[in-house]
Design an enzyme around this catalytic site. Structure first.
Site, PDB file in Angstrom:
ATOM      1  N   HIS A 190       4.458 116.788 -15.761  1.00  0.00           N
ATOM      2  CA  HIS A 190       3.448 117.548 -16.495  1.00  0.00           C
ATOM      3  C   HIS A 190       3.941 117.942 -17.873  1.00  0.00           C
ATOM      4  O   HIS A 190       3.204 117.871 -18.856  1.00  0.00           O
ATOM      5  CB  HIS A 190       3.080 118.821 -15.714  1.00  0.00           C
ATOM      6  CG  HIS A 190       2.083 118.576 -14.635  1.00  0.00           C
ATOM      7  ND1 HIS A 190       1.292 117.454 -14.603  1.00  0.00           N
ATOM      8  CD2 HIS A 190       1.722 119.329 -13.568  1.00  0.00           C
ATOM      9  CE1 HIS A 190       0.497 117.526 -13.547  1.00  0.00           C
ATOM     10  NE2 HIS A 190       0.738 118.642 -12.908  1.00  0.00           N
ATOM     11  N   ARG A 297      -8.701 106.040 -13.233  1.00  0.00           N
ATOM     12  CA  ARG A 297      -7.964 106.271 -11.992  1.00  0.00           C
ATOM     13  C   ARG A 297      -8.733 107.278 -11.135  1.00  0.00           C
ATOM     14  O   ARG A 297      -8.506 108.484 -11.208  1.00  0.00           O
ATOM     15  CB  ARG A 297      -6.566 106.791 -12.301  1.00  0.00           C
ATOM     16  CG  ARG A 297      -5.674 105.813 -13.073  1.00  0.00           C
ATOM     17  CD  ARG A 297      -4.292 106.404 -13.276  1.00  0.00           C
ATOM     18  NE  ARG A 297      -3.353 105.469 -13.852  1.00  0.00           N
ATOM     19  CZ  ARG A 297      -3.014 105.442 -15.137  1.00  0.00           C
ATOM     20  NH1 ARG A 297      -3.573 106.307 -15.987  1.00  0.00           N
ATOM     21  NH2 ARG A 297      -2.148 104.566 -15.577  1.00  0.00           N
ATOM     22  N   ARG A 333     -11.272 102.080 -11.102  1.00  0.00           N
ATOM     23  CA  ARG A 333     -10.427 101.583 -10.012  1.00  0.00           C
ATOM     24  C   ARG A 333     -10.728 102.388  -8.762  1.00  0.00           C
ATOM     25  O   ARG A 333     -10.709 103.625  -8.800  1.00  0.00           O
ATOM     26  CB  ARG A 333      -8.943 101.708 -10.379  1.00  0.00           C
ATOM     27  CG  ARG A 333      -8.019 101.163  -9.284  1.00  0.00           C
ATOM     28  CD  ARG A 333      -6.562 101.218  -9.697  1.00  0.00           C
ATOM     29  NE  ARG A 333      -6.046 102.576  -9.776  1.00  0.00           N
ATOM     30  CZ  ARG A 333      -4.824 102.887 -10.211  1.00  0.00           C
ATOM     31  NH1 ARG A 333      -4.018 101.926 -10.617  1.00  0.00           N
ATOM     32  NH2 ARG A 333      -4.425 104.130 -10.246  1.00  0.00           N
ATOM     33  N   GLU A 435      -0.870  92.988  -9.018  1.00  0.00           N
ATOM     34  CA  GLU A 435       0.352  93.797  -9.009  1.00  0.00           C
ATOM     35  C   GLU A 435       1.295  93.408  -7.884  1.00  0.00           C
ATOM     36  O   GLU A 435       2.346  94.016  -7.714  1.00  0.00           O
ATOM     37  CB  GLU A 435      -0.002  95.283  -8.921  1.00  0.00           C
ATOM     38  CG  GLU A 435      -0.991  95.629  -7.828  1.00  0.00           C
ATOM     39  CD  GLU A 435      -1.526  97.045  -7.929  1.00  0.00           C
ATOM     40  OE1 GLU A 435      -0.907  97.887  -8.609  1.00  0.00           O
ATOM     41  OE2 GLU A 435      -2.577  97.314  -7.329  1.00  0.00           O
ATOM     42  N   ASN A 458       3.481  97.805 -13.917  1.00  0.00           N
ATOM     43  CA  ASN A 458       4.423  98.755 -13.310  1.00  0.00           C
ATOM     44  C   ASN A 458       4.816  98.302 -11.904  1.00  0.00           C
ATOM     45  O   ASN A 458       5.998  98.130 -11.582  1.00  0.00           O
ATOM     46  CB  ASN A 458       3.808 100.152 -13.262  1.00  0.00           C
ATOM     47  CG  ASN A 458       3.366 100.628 -14.619  1.00  0.00           C
ATOM     48  OD1 ASN A 458       3.782 100.096 -15.637  1.00  0.00           O
ATOM     49  ND2 ASN A 458       2.510 101.629 -14.646  1.00  0.00           N
ATOM     50  N   ASP A 459       3.810  98.112 -11.032  1.00  0.00           N
ATOM     51  CA  ASP A 459       4.112  97.679  -9.662  1.00  0.00           C
ATOM     52  C   ASP A 459       4.544  96.221  -9.611  1.00  0.00           C
ATOM     53  O   ASP A 459       5.403  95.858  -8.797  1.00  0.00           O
ATOM     54  CB  ASP A 459       2.888  97.898  -8.766  1.00  0.00           C
ATOM     55  CG  ASP A 459       2.824  99.316  -8.205  1.00  0.00           C
ATOM     56  OD1 ASP A 459       3.874  99.984  -8.193  1.00  0.00           O
ATOM     57  OD2 ASP A 459       1.737  99.754  -7.788  1.00  0.00           O
ATOM     58  N   ARG A 469      11.514 102.096  -9.873  1.00  0.00           N
ATOM     59  CA  ARG A 469      11.735 102.608 -11.227  1.00  0.00           C
ATOM     60  C   ARG A 469      11.918 104.116 -11.255  1.00  0.00           C
ATOM     61  O   ARG A 469      12.337 104.668 -12.268  1.00  0.00           O
ATOM     62  CB  ARG A 469      10.572 102.200 -12.144  1.00  0.00           C
ATOM     63  CG  ARG A 469       9.223 102.748 -11.736  1.00  0.00           C
ATOM     64  CD  ARG A 469       8.111 101.998 -12.457  1.00  0.00           C
ATOM     65  NE  ARG A 469       6.796 102.419 -11.993  1.00  0.00           N
ATOM     66  CZ  ARG A 469       5.960 103.151 -12.702  1.00  0.00           C
ATOM     67  NH1 ARG A 469       6.311 103.558 -13.908  1.00  0.00           N
ATOM     68  NH2 ARG A 469       4.790 103.490 -12.233  1.00  0.00           N
ATOM     69  N   CYS A 506      -3.165  96.701 -17.763  1.00  0.00           N
ATOM     70  CA  CYS A 506      -3.344  98.157 -17.803  1.00  0.00           C
ATOM     71  C   CYS A 506      -2.064  98.919 -17.505  1.00  0.00           C
ATOM     72  O   CYS A 506      -2.083 100.148 -17.402  1.00  0.00           O
ATOM     73  CB  CYS A 506      -4.442  98.586 -16.831  1.00  0.00           C
ATOM     74  SG  CYS A 506      -4.092  98.172 -15.098  1.00  0.00           S
TER      75      CYS A 506
END
Length: 572
Positions: A190, A297, A333, A435, A458-459, A469, A506
């Site tokens: 955050h 998301r 998504r 992914e 990322n994935d 990661r 993305c």
């Protein structure tokens, strides 16, 4: 003595100023038994501490400046919702009553249980949400044990702390703080997200800043490269001031160019979209001048609450975004949660015990396992599809049959909604996130059942390289530029082109302007990223020659090219 600390660059920019090291007093948790006659009073002590913590956060919320980003309010609201969550109250109360233990011990015991749950989460972003549990319960525990809260008054200074809560960041913003450095945290924490929203340079995850730094030290915080220079020489300080001025000039130039099109030097138009998490993020999309939303998301509508939003509530959230961005393309998504992700709704509590939750029941797999719940989610999306161009993107797809199942279900729901009198789009484009390495390598097959692809780097990188990661021990091996990963990206783009379907990216790779020429050379023509990254990526596109980019991509695919990290002066 001059030395340098390394951490994680959480928010770009350079801050130069004097350190103020916060040393919060540790909370000593008392542990004792109580008499049966004192149980009610102990329960009331816990309820009172929860109420005091809530009052504090409400005062902080009222202190948020009007010009502060919406993210600031959202994070404070998230902590308020957590304080209202029955789970944070009822379990400790049960311990007080059943075991006759004091309130502070009971709350601390529940906190440790929740932290263990978060520690097992595969998703790096959600795993980092454990900081919310720590920050909220700390606030309550301080009231229970009478501990003092560290004061954050430090105008024109750089804050050094073990970690910072969203409420802390509000006070820091009001105090004209220049930036901050923390021992803990990640790029998804955050404090990192708020630092980016507030435009304050920040470096997190240094592990030792509060131990090595002293109040009064002169600091240079480089939030782009993740470094903190301590007590620099006059020559170094002058160099960094020059870099700081260049970056400020760069930001002003990008703002002036926000309305320019994303076109390469040879005239190829590139589409730039934004990633969002909540309807409130739309303002950032508008400021960035993105073409639309490439990744909404939707799971964030389900977080920090005790139940799932109803069909109507989901519809209203989707409709709000569509109405505020009329005529633009929006990609939602479907909910990407799993057995390892802590949502309070019992409909989504899957008690599968797997040794590796990353390979377990998550994403579309979970949605198909819970058809009644998934139907409500899809109905809301289909109803919203009547308002503006809308696409549905499926996460964690691993088989063609999964896509076919969703298509069949969507068809049934379209007929059902029309029979009920609801308007729905005649056709809802359905695409998939690529992914999983097997899907990337079989992209030509999946293109036959998909209207579009979106590459989740990322994935994809994590699975391809067998690297978590979020794990400090191995995240140095997380490399999106690995030849194997780049080959899968190129194969996916080529398969989409052969099938005549659009391919976007993305993941975080799309937001790195240093990698933009490489991705263009691989054939990518659609990018989606957090709104703040769009100006730099657009500038990289406008300075790129596609023929040169193709040569770079070919060299990278053969392992002959060294792709530089982002420039330290922010210039292109």
């Amino acid at each position: 003595m001059t030395f340098e600390l390394a951490g994680i660059g959480a928010a770009a920019g350079i801050a130069i100023g004097t350190a103020v090291v916060l040393e919060p007093a540790a909370i000593e948790i008392p542990d004792y038994s109580i008499a049966a006659a004192d149980v009610d009073a102990e329960e009331q002590r816990l309820r009172g501490a929860l109420a005091l913590a809530r009052d504090e956060l409400l005062r902080v919320r009222e202190a948020i400046p009007r010009d502060a980003p919406q993210d600031t309010r959202l994070f404070i609201d998230a902590h308020l919702l957590m304080l209202d969550d029955p789970a944070l109250r009822d379990r400790p109360i049960r311990l007080i009553r059943e075991q006759r233990r004091n309130a502070a011990w009971a709350l601390h015991h529940e906190r440790e249980r929740l932290l263990e749950v978060f520690a097992r989460m595969e998703d790096a972003y959600l795993r980092s949400r454990s900081e919310d549990v720590l920050q909220v319960t700390d606030r309550v525990l301080r009231h229970l044990v009478g501990a003092q809260v560290a004061q954050l008054a430090a105008a024109d200074r750089i804050i050094v702390a073990a970690e910072l809560s969203p409420a802390d960041t509000v006070l820091l913003k009001n105090g004209s703080v220049l930036g901050w450095v923390t021992d803990f945290g990640a790029a998804t924490s955050h404090s990192a997200i708020l630092a980016r929203s507030l435009g304050l340079p920040a470096v997190v995850g240094t592990h030792q800043a509060t131990r090595l730094l002293r109040s009064g030290d002169q600091l240079v915080v480089d939030g782009e490269n993740g470094t903190v220079l301590v007590n620099p020489s006059p020559e170094l300080l002058a160099d960094y001031r020059e870099i700081q001025e260049r970056r400020q000039r760069r930001r002003r130039l990008l703002e002036e160019e926000r309305d320019l099109p994303a076109i390469t030097l040879d005239g190829t138009a590139i589409r730039l979209f934004a990633n969002i998490e909540l309807p409130e993020d739309v303002e950032g999309v508008k400021r960035s001048n993105a073409e639309g939303i490439g990744l909404f998301r939707s799971e964030f509508l389900f977080m920090n609450r005790a139940d799932s939003p109803s069909e109507e509530e989901q519809y209203q959230a989707f409709a709000r975004v569509l109405r505020e961005l009329p005529g633009t393309e929006i990609t939602i998504r479907s909910v990407d949660v799993g057995a390892d992700k802590l949502l309070a709704d019992s409909d989504l509590q899957i008690h599968a015990q797997g040794l590796n939750p990353a390979l377990g029941l998550r994403g579309l797999r979970l949605c198909l396992r819970r058809p009644d719940w998934f139907r409500r989610h899809l109905r809301a999306i289909l109803r919203a599809s009547a308002l503006a161009p809308l696409r549905l993107m499926l996460p964690m797809v691993s088989t063609i049959h999964e896509v076919q199942q969703v298509r069949q279900l969507v068809g049934q729901l379209q007929r059902e909604l029309r029979a009920e009198g609801h308007a729905v789009a005649e056709h809802l484009p359905i695409g998939i996130m690529v992914e999983i390495p097997a899907v990337a390598m079989a992209a030509h097959c999946f293109a036959e059942v998909s209207d579009f692809f979106s590459i989740g780097t990322n994935d994809l990188t994590q699975y391809a390289l067998a690297v978590d990661r979020g794990d400090d021990d191995v995240n140095g091996l997380f490399d999106p530029l690995h030849v194997g990963v780049l080959s899968m990206i190129q194969h996916t783009i080529a398969a989409g082109a052969a099938a005549g379907i659009p391919v976007a990216m993305c993941g975080e790779m799309a937001a790195n302007p240093q990698w933009t020429p490489l991705l263009l050379g691989l054939g990518l023509r659609q990018f989606s990223m957090y709104p703040g990254a769009i100006p730099e990526v657009k500038a990289a596109i406008r300075h790129c020659d596609l023929e040169e980019a193709k040569v770079l991509a070919l060299a990278a695919l053969t392992g002959d090219a060294a792709i530089a990290s982002p420039a330290d002066d922010g210039a292109h």
